[in-house]
Write an enzyme that holds these catalytic residues in place. Structure first.
Site, short mmCIF file in Angstrom:
data_model
loop_
_atom_site.label_atom_id
_atom_site.label_comp_id
_atom_site.label_asym_id
_atom_site.label_seq_id
_atom_site.Cartn_x
_atom_site.Cartn_y
_atom_site.Cartn_z
N ASN A 46 -7.36 -57.33 -42.89
CA ASN A 46 -7.42 -56.31 -41.85
C ASN A 46 -8.15 -56.77 -40.59
OD1 ASN A 46 -7.62 -53.41 -40.74
ND2 ASN A 46 -9.78 -53.98 -41.03
N ASP A 50 -17.16 -58.06 -43.92
CA ASP A 50 -17.21 -57.77 -42.50
C ASP A 50 -18.24 -58.69 -41.84
OD1 ASP A 50 -16.14 -55.09 -40.82
OD2 ASP A 50 -17.79 -56.17 -39.87
N LYS A 97 0.13 -61.73 -33.71
CA LYS A 97 0.69 -60.77 -34.66
C LYS A 97 2.13 -61.11 -35.04
CE LYS A 97 -2.85 -58.18 -35.46
NZ LYS A 97 -3.44 -58.11 -36.82
N GLY A 124 -13.40 -48.28 -38.92
CA GLY A 124 -12.05 -48.15 -38.43
C GLY A 124 -10.99 -48.19 -39.51
N THR A 182 -9.39 -46.22 -33.03
CA THR A 182 -10.59 -46.37 -33.84
C THR A 182 -11.77 -46.75 -32.94
OG1 THR A 182 -10.18 -48.73 -34.18
CG2 THR A 182 -9.18 -47.20 -35.76
N VAL A 227 -3.97 -47.16 -32.84
CA VAL A 227 -4.77 -46.08 -33.43
C VAL A 227 -6.16 -46.14 -32.78
CG1 VAL A 227 -5.82 -45.18 -35.54
CG2 VAL A 227 -3.51 -46.16 -35.61
N ASP A 264 -16.96 -64.01 -42.10
CA ASP A 264 -16.35 -64.44 -40.86
C ASP A 264 -15.01 -65.05 -41.24
OD1 ASP A 264 -15.48 -65.71 -38.58
OD2 ASP A 264 -17.33 -66.82 -38.21
N VAL A 265 -13.91 -64.37 -40.91
CA VAL A 265 -12.61 -64.82 -41.40
C VAL A 265 -12.16 -66.13 -40.76
CG1 VAL A 265 -11.86 -62.48 -41.99
CG2 VAL A 265 -11.32 -63.42 -39.71
N TYR A 306 -2.72 -61.66 -28.38
CA TYR A 306 -2.63 -60.70 -29.49
C TYR A 306 -1.20 -60.60 -29.99
CZ TYR A 306 -3.07 -56.32 -32.09
OH TYR A 306 -3.03 -55.37 -33.08
#
Length: 271
Positions: free
Chosen positions: A104, A50, A175, A30, A206, A204, A77-78, A171
């Site tokens: 990202n 990732d 953000k 993506g 993806t 977008v 793993d963020v 979300y």
């Protein structure tokens, strides 16, 4: 330290990322993959982080072969600070340093507010907000230790400026947090020569976005692109490379006098 004054450099020199090392979180597919492709095309060596380890490895291999740069991968793993720090350490050890970090990775489950559990709320904030904080913190620590400055780019969203769509309270909240973090981190990290910028895409379509939309009951394949989420005045839906080019601008010396801003990459939806 201050950032370099670059007005004497050519356009090619300003865009070039030769000799720089970058990490892209959620970089296997993506938007993340598109960003990694453009950074590599500009000459940066890369680590693709990732949660999908095998996909990250195959993406890194393909990018290295296509662009002639060094590209490696790491399971990341963020939400796990140790995982993020491990990726930073690997970038330094195997690539030789770290000058560019792109936050990202993100999630956006659609759940109506009255039905949303605390667990879902916490999961979204753990990835989108805390993950951005942890990634930026670990990257900035390394950049400060090296003493050469750097750039952190946070992928925000137009949802960081307004309400987005029903079911996206977590979300939207996360953000907005990332946009605020971008401003605050820019202030705190400027003395270290680290710039921090945000890029805010509109929707977008993806692979990951389509899967999330399908889970929420939306079949994006059956909808004309101009009808997706918010119709763009520019006349078409965005594609991943539309966002990747803006991230490249932020990461390059073209944006050397910019920090703290969040750039809209939205086709005019916020006009």
């Amino acid at each position: 330290m201050s950032t370099a004054e670059v007005s004497g450099r050519s356009l090619a020199e300003l865009v070039s990322l030769q000799g720089r090392r970058a990490v892209v979180t959620g970089g296997a597919r993506g938007l993340g993959r598109a960003i990694a492709e453009r950074l590599a095309e500009a000459g940066a060596d890369l680590l693709i982080g990732d949660i999908e380890e095998e996909l990250a490895a195959s993406t890194a291999k393909e990018i290295a072969e296509r662009h002639g740069v060094r590209a490696i991968s790491a399971a990341m793993d963020v939400t796990d600070a140790a995982s993020v720090k491990s990726a930073v350490d690997r970038a330094v050890t195997e690539l030789g340093g770290l000058e560019i970090w792109v936050n990202n990775a993100g999630v956006f489950p659609a759940v109506p507010l009255l039905e949303m559990s605390e667990e879902t709320w916490d999961e979204v904030f753990a990835v989108n907000a805390r993950g951005t904080f942890v990634g930026a913190r670990e990257a900035a620590r390394q950049m400060a230790a090296a003493g050469n400055g750097g750039v952190i780019v946070n992928v925000v969203s137009t949802a960081g400026f307004r309400g987005s769509a029903p079911g996206l309270a977590a979300y939207v909240g996360s953000k907005h947090a990332v946009r605020g973090l971008t401003r605050e981190m820019a202030l705190e990290l400027a003395p270290l020569g680290v710039r921090v910028l945000g890029v805010a895409p509109s929707f977008v379509p993806t692979e990951g976005n389509k899967l999330a939309a399908a889970a929420a009951g939306f079949d994006l394949d059956g909808i004309p692109p101009t009808d997706l989420m918010f119709a763009a005045p520019i006349g078409r839906a965005g594609v991943p490379d539309d966002i990747a080019r803006v991230v490249l601008f932020c990461a390059s010396d073209m944006a050397a006098f910019m920090t703290g801003s969040t750039l809209l990459a939205d086709g005019g939806t916020m006009a």
